[in-house]
Design a protein around this motif. Structure first.
Motif, PDB file in Angstrom:
ATOM      1  N   VAL A 222       0.837  -1.204   0.000  1.00  0.00           N
ATOM      2  CA  VAL A 222       0.000   0.000   0.000  1.00  0.00           C
ATOM      3  C   VAL A 222       0.866   1.246   0.000  1.00  0.00           C
ATOM      4  N   VAL A 223       1.912   1.245   0.805  1.00  0.00           N
ATOM      5  CA  VAL A 223       2.815   2.397   0.861  1.00  0.00           C
ATOM      6  C   VAL A 223       3.553   2.571  -0.466  1.00  0.00           C
ATOM      7  N   SER A 224       3.995   1.468  -1.062  1.00  0.00           N
ATOM      8  CA  SER A 224       4.707   1.606  -2.337  1.00  0.00           C
ATOM      9  C   SER A 224       3.782   2.083  -3.444  1.00  0.00           C
ATOM     10  N   LEU A 225       2.525   1.683  -3.416  1.00  0.00           N
ATOM     11  CA  LEU A 225       1.562   2.216  -4.405  1.00  0.00           C
ATOM     12  C   LEU A 225       1.284   3.682  -4.158  1.00  0.00           C
ATOM     13  N   TRP A 226       1.217   4.055  -2.902  1.00  0.00           N
ATOM     14  CA  TRP A 226       0.921   5.437  -2.556  1.00  0.00           C
ATOM     15  C   TRP A 226       2.085   6.351  -2.947  1.00  0.00           C
ATOM     16  N   LEU A 227       3.313   5.872  -2.812  1.00  0.00           N
ATOM     17  CA  LEU A 227       4.475   6.679  -3.141  1.00  0.00           C
ATOM     18  C   LEU A 227       4.766   6.755  -4.634  1.00  0.00           C
ATOM     19  N   SER A 228       4.220   5.840  -5.421  1.00  0.00           N
ATOM     20  CA  SER A 228       4.511   5.850  -6.861  1.00  0.00           C
ATOM     21  C   SER A 228       3.547   6.725  -7.628  1.00  0.00           C
TER      22      SER A 228
END
Length: 119
Positions: A113-119
């Protein structure tokens, strides 16, 4: 008729004691993982490990913690269904295992979720 020469049977340790034992194992593994956190920079330099390798080590540790916590939750739940001291001990094991299991699930869900949010 019972055999007077038969060896006495061992008492069943009970689901509560099993749940508490697995809960303590979860705590020990988690503390060891936290101690390992302190050595990550040293290991990365000395062994030339990248962040992916360190992440893999933590993923394996989290899976082991999750399995042990799930066993504590299952036996704790079985113990809580009974009455007496075994239910109290089982409730403690259930609480330790449940909190560790929630932590592991959150760790595995939050990373994508964090990696999707940061991309």
């Amino acid at each position: 008729m019972t055999d007077p020469y038969a060896a006495p049977s061992q008492p069943n340790p009970g689901a509560g004691r099993i749940a508490l034992t697995f809960g303590v194992v979860v705590i020990v593994i988690t503390v060891a993982q936290q101690v390992f956190n302190r050595f990550i920079p040293l290991l990365m330099v000395q062994l030339s490990l990248d962040s992916g390798a360190i992440g893999g080590i933590f993923a394996i540790a989290s899976i082991v913690i999750g399995i042990v916590a799930l066993v504590a939750v299952i036996f704790g739940w079985l113990a809580v269904q009974r009455r007496g001291a075994d239910a109290v001990i089982g409730g403690i094991g259930l609480g330790i295992g449940g909190s560790a299991l929630i932590n592991v699930i959150f760790a595995f869900v939050s990373a994508p979720v964090v990696s999707l949010w940061l991309s």
